[in-house]
Design an enzyme around this catalytic site. Structure first.
Site, PDB file in Angstrom:
ATOM      1  N   LYS A  50       3.836   6.746  -8.805  1.00 41.53           N
ATOM      2  CA  LYS A  50       5.098   7.151  -8.181  1.00 41.53           C
ATOM      3  C   LYS A  50       6.089   7.577  -9.261  1.00 41.53           C
ATOM      4  O   LYS A  50       6.758   8.602  -9.143  1.00 41.53           O
ATOM      5  CB  LYS A  50       5.672   6.002  -7.335  1.00 41.53           C
ATOM      6  CG  LYS A  50       4.937   5.855  -6.007  1.00 41.53           C
ATOM      7  CD  LYS A  50       5.250   4.558  -5.275  1.00 41.53           C
ATOM      8  CE  LYS A  50       4.296   4.431  -4.087  1.00 41.53           C
ATOM      9  NZ  LYS A  50       4.370   3.154  -3.396  1.00 41.53           N
ATOM     10  N   GLN A  94       7.712  -2.165  -3.651  1.00 37.48           N
ATOM     11  CA  GLN A  94       6.260  -2.036  -3.530  1.00 37.48           C
ATOM     12  C   GLN A  94       5.682  -3.234  -2.771  1.00 37.48           C
ATOM     13  O   GLN A  94       5.919  -4.383  -3.136  1.00 37.48           O
ATOM     14  CB  GLN A  94       5.624  -1.930  -4.931  1.00 37.48           C
ATOM     15  CG  GLN A  94       4.136  -1.716  -4.909  1.00 37.48           C
ATOM     16  CD  GLN A  94       3.742  -0.361  -4.311  1.00 37.48           C
ATOM     17  OE1 GLN A  94       4.348   0.663  -4.582  1.00 37.48           O
ATOM     18  NE2 GLN A  94       2.716  -0.367  -3.470  1.00 37.48           N
ATOM     19  N   ASP A 117      10.913   4.761   2.158  1.00 38.85           N
ATOM     20  CA  ASP A 117       9.637   4.409   2.796  1.00 38.85           C
ATOM     21  C   ASP A 117       9.753   4.453   4.323  1.00 38.85           C
ATOM     22  O   ASP A 117       8.746   4.379   5.027  1.00 38.85           O
ATOM     23  CB  ASP A 117       9.225   2.985   2.375  1.00 38.85           C
ATOM     24  CG  ASP A 117       8.003   2.979   1.478  1.00 38.85           C
ATOM     25  OD1 ASP A 117       7.375   4.046   1.335  1.00 38.85           O
ATOM     26  OD2 ASP A 117       7.676   1.906   0.940  1.00 38.85           O
TER      27      ASP A 117
END
Ligand code: NDP
Length: 295
Positions: A50, A94, A117
């Site tokens: 990422k 995460q 997200d």
């Protein structure tokens, strides 16, 4: 005759180029903050990728690595600091978090305007109400690949197999947003093969290796396989390989188009995260979202 293999890797690369073009056209660089707690090897690889792609597309990447013993209050304090930081456009925590940390509580702390997200209750609410907001990455990638194959999706019957918060439910809502007629199937669905055979677009997101067989597929259908399953390799004993939720080779002979695993939906997730970071920056800073990001 065999169906088209949908090249998610190539689409994702093209999308990253579009994100880079979009970034160049903005008044300043968006910033993505990624929080990693603990040393899970897979999570470390995801976070490194990422960060790499964030920088490659011209954005700033902030990495916060915390030890596995971090307590929930400390983690929440960090998320709140990032919420307040005017330089930070997107926040990603995460998952999975180490044992003892409640991911629902932590995710709930992310400001919805920075929720790249698309996992907070506010983002889910905006999606279900049809309001502008940040959409979950993997399901957005599924819609992009289907549209790339089929063009306008209006009136197509989309069957989403799975109803998880992460994939199935948002995928169903995103296909609905495209004016599809949507069926959500799950573990209690009766006669799953018959339901799947109705689909113009079939989106298995189940996590069961090669569960969907070729005779579950309507001839010519577009199959977007979200499943990522690790199984023993037959060719290389002792080794493993990745397969999807669809029995790929026989299904490819029936489908009009189909994503492979790996190389289908998987690469789309990070590309959509980068796109969301640009969208988050634009929404928060009152910039127009560059049209190069449309799909
Ligand atoms: P979950 O385990 O959270 O959800 C699975 C869903 O499948 C559930 O809704 C479940 O139904 C349904 N299901 C399970 N077994 C059956 C069955 N035998 N028949 C019908 N339905 C069934 O998984 P996720 O949604 O998180 O992930 C699904 C897959 O997608 C996994 O393989 C995962 O690795 C992959 N994935 C890939 C990503 C990517 O490409 N980047 C990102 C995220 C996930 P019920 O609700 O009734 O129990």
């Amino acid at each position: 005759m065999s169906g088209t293999k949908i090249d998610g890797k190539a689409y994702a690369e093209n999308l990253r180029h579009r994100v880079a073009d979009a970034v160049k056209s903005l008044p300043s660089q968006p910033t993505l903050a990624v929080v990693l707690v603990g040393e899970d090897p897979a999570s470390q690889v995801y976070v490194a990728n990422k960060a790499k792609f964030t920088v490659e597309t011209g954005m700033r990447s902030l990495e916060h690595k915390l030890p596995a013993q971090t307590d929930e209050d400390t983690l929440i304090r960090l998320v709140r600091t990032l919420n307040e930081d005017p330089e930070v456009d997107g926040i990603l925590v995460q998952l999975p978090l180490p044992k003892g940390l409640n991911s629902d509580r932590v995710i709930a702390e992310i400001h919805p305007d920075k929720d790249v997200d698309g996992l907070t209750e506010a983002s889910a609410g905006r999606l279900s109400l049809g309001k502008p907001g940040l959409r979950p990455c993997t399901p957005t990638g599924c819609v992009m690949l289907a549209k790339d194959q089929l063009g306008d999706l209006s009136g197509k019957h989309c069957v989403v197999l799975g109803r998880s918060i992460l994939v199935g439910k948002p995928a169903a809502l995103l296909f609905l947003e495209q004016n599809c007629t949507v069926t959500i199937a799950h573990s209690r669905t009766k006669d799953l093969p018959a339901v799947c055979r109705e689909a113009d677009i079939l989106v298995p997101a189940v996590g069961r290796p090669q569960m969907v067989q070729s005779d579950w597929i309507k001839p010519g259908a577009c199959v977007i396989d979200v499943g990522i399953n690790r199984v023993d390799s037959l060719k290389n004993p002792g080794k493993t390989r990745l397969v999807g939720d669809v029995n790929y080779l026989p299904s490819k002979k029936i489908a009009g188009s189909i994503t492979p695993v790996p190389g289908g939906v998987g690469p789309m997730t990070i590309a959509c995260l980068l796109r969301n970071t640009v969208i988050a920056a634009c929404m928060r800073r009152d910039w127009d979202v560059p049209s190069v990001l449309d799909f």
